[in-house]
Scaffold this active site. Sequence first.
Site, PDB file in Angstrom:
ATOM      1  N   HIS A  71      34.482 -39.848   9.320  1.00 39.31           N
ATOM      2  CA  HIS A  71      33.059 -39.257   9.620  1.00 39.31           C
ATOM      3  C   HIS A  71      32.229 -39.739   9.322  1.00 39.31           C
ATOM      4  CE1 HIS A  71      29.217 -36.538  11.469  1.00 39.31           C
ATOM      5  NE2 HIS A  71      30.624 -36.906  12.321  1.00 39.31           N
ATOM      6  N   PHE A  72      31.693 -41.285   8.318  1.00 42.02           N
ATOM      7  CA  PHE A  72      31.836 -41.864   9.742  1.00 42.02           C
ATOM      8  C   PHE A  72      32.804 -43.307   8.584  1.00 42.02           C
ATOM      9  CE2 PHE A  72      27.974 -39.882  11.652  1.00 42.02           C
ATOM     10  CZ  PHE A  72      28.498 -39.906  13.315  1.00 42.02           C
TER      11      PHE A  72
END
EC number: 4.2.1.59
Length: 173
Positions: A71-72
Amino acid sequence: MLNRRNGYEYEDLLACARGEMFGPGNAQLPLPPMLMFDRITDINDNGGEFGKGLVRAELDVKPDLWFFGCHFKNDPVMPGCLGLDALWQMVGFYLGWSGGEGRGRALGLNELKFSGQVLPEARKVVYNVDIKRVMRAKLVLGIADGWLSVDDQIIYRAKDLKVGLFKQGTSLG
Protein backbone atom coordinates in the site's frame (compact mmCIF):
# COMPACT_ATOMS: atom_id res chain seq x y z
CA MET A 1 -6.51 -14.42 33.13
CA LEU A 2 -4.25 -11.45 33.88
CA ASN A 3 -4.88 -9.03 36.70
CA ARG A 4 -6.16 -5.62 35.70
CA ARG A 5 -3.09 -3.44 35.22
CA ASN A 6 -2.43 0.04 33.85
CA GLY A 7 -0.06 -1.09 31.06
CA TYR A 8 0.54 -4.13 28.85
CA GLU A 9 3.51 -5.35 26.82
CA TYR A 10 3.41 -7.12 23.44
CA GLU A 11 3.33 -10.63 24.95
CA ASP A 12 0.30 -9.59 27.03
CA LEU A 13 -1.44 -8.33 23.89
CA LEU A 14 -0.75 -11.65 22.16
CA ALA A 15 -2.27 -13.47 25.16
CA CYS A 16 -5.36 -11.28 24.75
CA ALA A 17 -5.47 -12.13 21.03
CA ARG A 18 -5.40 -15.84 21.93
CA GLY A 19 -8.37 -15.35 24.29
CA GLU A 20 -6.32 -15.86 27.46
CA MET A 21 -6.82 -12.47 29.11
CA PHE A 22 -10.52 -11.79 29.66
CA GLY A 23 -11.81 -15.37 29.67
CA PRO A 24 -13.41 -17.61 27.04
CA GLY A 25 -15.93 -15.92 24.76
CA ASN A 26 -14.91 -12.43 25.83
CA ALA A 27 -13.05 -9.51 24.23
CA GLN A 28 -9.95 -10.37 22.21
CA LEU A 29 -7.49 -8.36 20.19
CA PRO A 30 -6.71 -9.60 16.67
CA LEU A 31 -3.54 -11.57 16.08
CA PRO A 32 -0.72 -10.07 14.01
CA PRO A 33 -0.59 -8.71 11.43
CA MET A 34 -3.93 -7.04 12.29
CA LEU A 35 -2.84 -6.23 15.86
CA MET A 36 -2.00 -2.58 15.28
CA PHE A 37 0.02 -1.65 18.38
CA ASP A 38 3.03 -3.00 20.25
CA ARG A 39 2.12 -2.00 23.79
CA ILE A 40 -0.50 -0.28 25.90
CA THR A 41 1.31 2.38 27.90
CA ASP A 42 -1.67 3.59 29.95
CA ILE A 43 -5.18 2.37 30.67
CA ASN A 44 -7.41 3.61 33.45
CA ASP A 45 -11.08 4.11 34.26
CA ASN A 46 -11.03 7.67 35.57
CA GLY A 47 -8.77 9.64 33.22
CA GLY A 48 -9.03 11.04 29.76
CA GLU A 49 -10.85 14.07 28.44
CA PHE A 50 -14.20 12.99 29.93
CA GLY A 51 -12.91 11.52 33.22
CA LYS A 52 -14.38 8.11 32.34
CA GLY A 53 -11.29 6.28 31.13
CA LEU A 54 -8.35 6.42 28.78
CA VAL A 55 -6.29 4.00 26.72
CA ARG A 56 -2.97 4.95 25.16
CA ALA A 57 -0.95 2.59 22.96
CA GLU A 58 2.13 2.74 20.74
CA LEU A 59 3.34 1.21 17.49
CA ASP A 60 7.04 1.23 16.63
CA VAL A 61 7.19 2.09 12.92
CA LYS A 62 9.63 0.04 10.87
CA PRO A 63 10.04 0.22 7.07
CA ASP A 64 9.36 -3.52 6.80
CA LEU A 65 5.87 -3.41 8.34
CA TRP A 66 3.61 -5.61 6.19
CA PHE A 67 1.34 -2.88 4.83
CA PHE A 68 4.17 -0.74 3.43
CA GLY A 69 4.96 -3.49 0.92
CA CYS A 70 1.49 -3.46 -0.63
CA HIS A 71 0.00 0.00 0.00
CA PHE A 72 1.12 1.44 -2.43
CA LYS A 73 3.77 0.21 -4.86
CA ASN A 74 6.57 2.82 -4.89
CA ASP A 75 4.47 5.05 -2.58
CA PRO A 76 4.32 3.26 0.80
CA VAL A 77 1.88 4.62 3.37
CA MET A 78 0.00 3.02 6.28
CA PRO A 79 -3.65 2.60 5.25
CA GLY A 80 -5.86 5.00 7.18
CA CYS A 81 -8.31 2.20 7.93
CA LEU A 82 -5.61 0.40 9.96
CA GLY A 83 -5.16 3.38 12.26
CA LEU A 84 -8.92 3.58 12.67
CA ASP A 85 -9.07 -0.14 13.43
CA ALA A 86 -6.40 0.33 16.12
CA LEU A 87 -8.67 2.85 17.85
CA TRP A 88 -11.59 0.39 17.73
CA GLN A 89 -9.28 -2.37 19.03
CA MET A 90 -8.40 -0.16 22.00
CA VAL A 91 -12.05 0.58 22.86
CA GLY A 92 -12.79 -3.16 22.75
CA PHE A 93 -9.78 -3.88 24.95
CA TYR A 94 -11.00 -1.26 27.44
CA LEU A 95 -14.43 -2.90 27.59
CA GLY A 96 -12.88 -6.30 28.37
CA TRP A 97 -10.43 -4.75 30.83
CA SER A 98 -13.32 -3.04 32.65
CA GLY A 99 -15.15 -6.36 33.11
CA GLY A 100 -17.44 -6.37 30.09
CA GLU A 101 -18.43 -9.78 28.75
CA GLY A 102 -18.91 -10.84 25.15
CA ARG A 103 -17.03 -10.74 21.86
CA GLY A 104 -16.06 -7.32 20.53
CA ARG A 105 -17.27 -5.79 17.28
CA ALA A 106 -16.69 -2.33 15.86
CA LEU A 107 -20.04 -0.60 15.31
CA GLY A 108 -19.06 2.64 13.62
CA LEU A 109 -18.18 6.23 14.39
CA ASN A 110 -19.63 9.66 13.72
CA GLU A 111 -16.66 11.58 12.36
CA LEU A 112 -13.14 10.89 11.13
CA LYS A 113 -10.56 13.40 9.91
CA PHE A 114 -7.14 12.67 8.45
CA SER A 115 -4.56 15.46 8.32
CA GLY A 116 -1.38 13.48 7.70
CA GLN A 117 0.02 10.04 6.97
CA VAL A 118 2.25 7.37 8.47
CA LEU A 119 5.27 6.80 6.23
CA PRO A 120 8.08 4.20 6.55
CA GLU A 121 10.56 6.79 7.84
CA ALA A 122 8.38 7.61 10.87
CA ARG A 123 9.54 6.38 14.26
CA LYS A 124 6.47 5.98 16.46
CA VAL A 125 2.69 6.06 16.27
CA VAL A 126 0.77 6.87 19.44
CA TYR A 127 -2.93 6.05 19.66
CA ASN A 128 -5.23 7.53 22.29
CA VAL A 129 -8.88 6.91 23.15
CA ASP A 130 -10.86 8.90 25.69
CA ILE A 131 -13.87 6.95 26.92
CA LYS A 132 -17.07 8.99 26.79
CA ARG A 133 -19.62 6.41 27.86
CA VAL A 134 -20.03 2.72 28.64
CA MET A 135 -23.51 1.22 28.63
CA ARG A 136 -24.14 -2.22 30.08
CA ALA A 137 -27.46 -3.73 29.00
CA LYS A 138 -28.26 -6.49 26.47
CA LEU A 139 -24.79 -5.73 25.14
CA VAL A 140 -21.88 -3.72 26.47
CA LEU A 141 -21.39 -0.60 24.36
CA GLY A 142 -18.39 1.71 24.57
CA ILE A 143 -18.24 5.15 22.97
CA ALA A 144 -14.97 7.08 22.78
CA ASP A 145 -13.16 9.86 20.97
CA GLY A 146 -9.68 9.09 19.71
CA TRP A 147 -6.62 10.36 17.93
CA LEU A 148 -3.49 9.03 16.30
CA SER A 149 -0.17 10.85 16.27
CA VAL A 150 2.98 10.11 14.33
CA ASP A 151 6.24 11.41 15.79
CA ASP A 152 4.31 13.72 18.15
CA GLN A 153 1.99 15.24 15.52
CA ILE A 154 -1.72 14.35 15.68
CA ILE A 155 -2.85 13.30 12.20
CA TYR A 156 -6.17 11.44 12.78
CA ARG A 157 -9.11 12.48 14.93
CA ALA A 158 -12.14 10.26 15.45
CA LYS A 159 -15.39 11.16 17.21
CA ASP A 160 -17.83 8.72 18.78
CA LEU A 161 -16.01 5.46 18.06
CA LYS A 162 -18.47 2.70 18.94
CA VAL A 163 -17.61 -0.86 19.97
CA GLY A 164 -20.01 -3.47 21.33
CA LEU A 165 -19.42 -6.69 23.25
CA PHE A 166 -21.94 -9.35 22.25
CA LYS A 167 -22.68 -12.53 24.18
CA GLN A 168 -23.32 -15.67 22.17
CA GLY A 169 -26.78 -15.56 20.61
CA THR A 170 -26.98 -11.76 20.67
CA SER A 171 -27.43 -10.22 17.23
CA LEU A 172 -25.54 -7.24 15.81
CA GLY A 173 -28.77 -5.94 14.27
